[in-house]
Design an enzyme around this catalytic site. Sequence first.
Site, PDB file in Angstrom:
ATOM      1  N   HIS A 419       0.823  -1.217   0.000  1.00  0.00           N
ATOM      2  CA  HIS A 419       0.000   0.000   0.000  1.00  0.00           C
ATOM      3  C   HIS A 419       0.859   1.268   0.000  1.00  0.00           C
ATOM      4  O   HIS A 419       0.324   2.384  -0.145  1.00  0.00           O
ATOM      5  CB  HIS A 419      -0.924  -0.006   1.221  1.00  0.00           C
ATOM      6  N   ASP A 423      -2.486   1.694  -4.495  1.00  0.00           N
ATOM      7  CA  ASP A 423      -3.737   1.948  -3.784  1.00  0.00           C
ATOM      8  C   ASP A 423      -4.688   0.771  -3.953  1.00  0.00           C
ATOM      9  O   ASP A 423      -4.580  -0.016  -4.906  1.00  0.00           O
ATOM     10  CB  ASP A 423      -4.392   3.225  -4.305  1.00  0.00           C
TER      11      ASP A 423
END
Length: 447
Positions: A419, A423
């Site tokens: 992450h 995304d």
Amino acid sequence: MATIVVMPQLGNSVESCIIVEWMIAEGDTVAVDQTLASIETDKSTMEVPSTAQGTVLKLLWEEGDEVPVKDPLIIVGEPGEDISGLVPGGDAAPAEADAPAEVDAPAEQSAAPAFATERATGAVSPRARALAASNGVDASSISEGSGPHGRVIERDVAAAIAAGPVLTSAARAAGVSATEGTGIGGRVSVADAGRAPEAAPAAAVAAPAAAADFPGASTSAPLKGVRKVVAKRMMESLTSTAQLTLNTTANAAGILAMRKKVKNADEALGLNKITLNDLVCFAVSRTLLKYPVFNAHLEDGVLTQFEQVHLGFACDTPRGLLVPVIRSAQSLGLKAFSDEAKRLAGGAIDGSLSPDFLSGGTFTVSNIGSFGIETFTPVINLPQTAILGVGAITPRPTVGADGTIGVEQRINLSLTIDHQVIDGADGARFLRDLVAAIENIDVTVLA
């Protein structure tokens, strides 16, 4: 003249090797290219050939020892040749070894051979460390071992155990002398100073049966080889990345139908051995081209995206988890892709694969669906930014447009992303396109 044979550099990424088994012994005659030992790297197992001929005068390591590449492995020469100048610390003559130690002043220490390395000095072999731990012995208390570079090896620990009770560091500093200790593992502590040994009881008192069985037999051994590397990399991955796993499924009807077709195809075409995993990985290699951030490395805050897909796939081997890499996977047709996967997997399993084919991957696929696992959370293979987990194909209920209930075979997919650079929405888009590539595998293969 005596010759030193060193541990060869087996692949650009190999830093050290573990000696699994010696194929020769001291006193044996060896020829050039004769196998000296079987060794294990962090990625595979292979053999070490001799680079010199003659009589084996000295084996510098024991089985189970981890040897840095380019470090001396054995000494070869003529029978009876003096090699004291080649062995760290020098080997005293047998007569000197048996003579009592009557030295007025310490002799000047001879200079260490040119090949002595700092990383090996004062080291403890894995087998020596395991023996010391199981007997409550502090291996660091052995001032100098009998192995190369003063390395403490198994026989040094055995000698320390036979010599008597072990002193704690405080007791050693206080000069305590005792035949028995009351500390952990029978160690002599400061409190044992001047304590008289306990008299033996007139009759042995039987210990309770329950106590005798607790905690029961056990074995301890340090991690080594592939398992040691996997443990280190998994922990590094989980502690240095922000991992998020997304799960979905794809209709498996298309890949099941294609697998059936190629399995029943003319053997002359060479398509019969194409597997479901080949089809999924092939679809992955095409989908990655649209998502460069998934086909990338993240190191020290720098994101490197690759034009070519070097696809790694997790492989279960007798030595543990290995990840062979299909180089430039995006450029291979289905048959060539499958053939390369079989070649790499076979080499990884039998230990013949070069370490160079076990590194350099830009994305990894881990398939444990054959064990019946539906979903899991695959751990990213650093420095990559994502990994795909493939689960089992399972039947799922469906509702048709007319309201009828049916059953559909669906394959489970688990995508773990970092992450830090990817995304959740991007991960969802990747899975959406991968599902489309799998469900329309016939078109994906032709594209």
